[in-house]
Design a protein around this motif. Structure first.
Motif, PDB file in Angstrom:
ATOM      1  N   ASP A 148      43.503  66.660  84.072  1.00 55.52           N
ATOM      2  CA  ASP A 148      42.809  67.124  85.272  1.00 55.52           C
ATOM      3  C   ASP A 148      41.989  68.364  84.916  1.00 55.52           C
ATOM      4  OD1 ASP A 148      44.657  69.358  85.303  1.00 55.52           O
ATOM      5  OD2 ASP A 148      46.094  68.073  86.342  1.00 55.52           O
ATOM      6  N   GLU A 149      41.133  68.759  85.841  1.00 53.10           N
ATOM      7  CA  GLU A 149      40.241  69.885  85.584  1.00 53.10           C
ATOM      8  C   GLU A 149      40.998  71.206  85.482  1.00 53.10           C
ATOM      9  OE1 GLU A 149      37.086  70.015  84.738  1.00 53.10           O
ATOM     10  OE2 GLU A 149      37.190  67.829  84.673  1.00 53.10           O
ATOM     11  N   GLU A 150      42.090  71.346  86.225  1.00 49.90           N
ATOM     12  CA  GLU A 150      42.879  72.578  86.153  1.00 49.90           C
ATOM     13  C   GLU A 150      43.443  72.789  84.740  1.00 49.90           C
ATOM     14  OE1 GLU A 150      42.499  71.276  90.274  1.00 49.90           O
ATOM     15  OE2 GLU A 150      43.206  70.256  88.457  1.00 49.90           O
ATOM     16  N   THR A 151      43.918  71.698  84.153  1.00 50.35           N
ATOM     17  CA  THR A 151      44.441  71.803  82.796  1.00 50.35           C
ATOM     18  C   THR A 151      43.332  72.106  81.797  1.00 50.35           C
ATOM     19  OG1 THR A 151      46.258  70.284  83.306  1.00 50.35           O
ATOM     20  CG2 THR A 151      45.667  70.556  80.975  1.00 50.35           C
ATOM     21  N   ARG A 152      42.195  71.436  81.970  1.00 50.10           N
ATOM     22  CA  ARG A 152      41.067  71.686  81.075  1.00 50.10           C
ATOM     23  C   ARG A 152      40.618  73.141  81.139  1.00 50.10           C
ATOM     24  NH1 ARG A 152      37.234  68.364  78.685  1.00 50.10           N
ATOM     25  NH2 ARG A 152      38.162  66.551  79.746  1.00 50.10           N
ATOM     26  N   ALA A 153      40.576  73.689  82.337  1.00 49.31           N
ATOM     27  CA  ALA A 153      40.136  75.074  82.501  1.00 49.31           C
ATOM     28  C   ALA A 153      41.130  76.071  81.933  1.00 49.31           C
ATOM     29  CB  ALA A 153      39.909  75.366  83.987  1.00 49.31           C
TER      30      ALA A 153
END
Length: 287
Positions: free
Chosen positions: A275-280
């Motif tokens: 997910d984007e939260e993990t990527r960020a």
């Protein structure tokens, strides 16, 4: 008033050699104390004051003199031949990593057995670096950590700071609290992990390194022992996995296994953000 500057003392070759002999002695004692008489076919000898085998039992099984082996464990200035070390390594059921460590401490070249970690060529290490900051690791069938990148260190901890023989992901999951703390779902996934390892062990049931790992886990982890007795088997699958990072919080990764060849047991496991939260949350690593 001038202050004298203390010049650091130089460590002499003699002192270095003495430290090496002491390390060898401590290592032999630790390996001897973990082997029980029944593991080497000896009858029980009543109550023992110390755990594991006695020095005279190791000497007898290895075919060396009791006095000579005692001196070796006392760190005395004696030399051991390759043949004698091989006999001692077999008696103490050393795995390939411990065996190489024994040879190094004894001042001999490593035994002529190619380590899997040496089979990890420059191309694989380059690929691991290119995957950063995505975590990635190379494992063998026994779940030894053979190579990893900085993303993997960030996600799970400093593998390089661990003794070489302790870098086994299965054992870390069951016996290392800091490692386990980053795996919030391990209690749920542990049956699958043990079942995968049991399936992989089918081709290695007689190999000391595999048996030693299982025996250590049976002794150190009641949780592993209970799962091992169930005799479940499962293949490796690509799945989603959650991690609890001490700074970044809860992270979600899709992990993918890539085997090195049709018959190879070594695999590259990559972790891509789910997910984007993990990527960020992934760190910015210097080049």
């Amino acid at each position: 008033m001038s202050t004298a500057v203390r010049v650091p003392e130089q460590v002499s070759p003699r002192q270095t050699e003495q430290v090496r002999r002491q390390e060898l002695a401590a290592f032999l004692r630790s390996r001897r104390e973990r082997i029980t008489p029944d593991q080497v076919g000896l009858p029980p000898a009543g109550r023992r004051r110390t755990p594991g085998l006695r020095r005279e039992e190791v000497a007898q099984l290895a075919g060396v003199g009791v006095t000579w082996y005692t001196w070796l464990e006392q760190g005395r200035d004696i030399n051991a031949s390759e043949q004698v070390l091989e006999a001692i390594a077999g008696t103490l059921r050393l795995d390939p990593y411990e065996r190489a460590h024994l040879y190094n401490l004894a001042g001999l070249a490593e035994p002529p057995v190619e380590k899997e970690c040496k089979a990890i060529g420059p191309g694989v290490h380059a690929m691991l670096r290119q995957l950063e900051p995505f975590p990635a690791v190379v494992l063998n069938g026994r779940t030894d950590i053979l190579a990893h990148n900085r993303g993997y260190t960030w996600l799970l901890g400093d593998v390089d700071a661990m003794p070489f023989e302790e870098r086994n992901s299965l054992r870390l999951c069951f016996t290392n609290r800091a490692w386990r703390a980053r795996l919030p779902d391990f209690e749920e996934s542990s049956p699958r992990v043990v079942a995968q390892f049991r399936a992989a062990m089918a081709d290695h049931v007689a190999e000391p390194s595999w048996k030693n790992l299982v025996n250590r886990l049976l002794e150190e982890s009641p949780e592993f022992a209970a799962l091992w007795r169930q005799h479940e088997v499962q293949p490796h699958r690509n799945m989603l996995k959650r991690f609890l990072h001490p700074d970044a919080g809860l992270l979600r990764f899709n992990y993918t296994h890539l085997w090195f060849g049709r018959r190879s047991e070594m695999r590259l496991t990559t972790y891509s953000p789910a997910d984007e939260e993990t990527r960020a949350a992934l760190p910015t690593l210097p080049g």
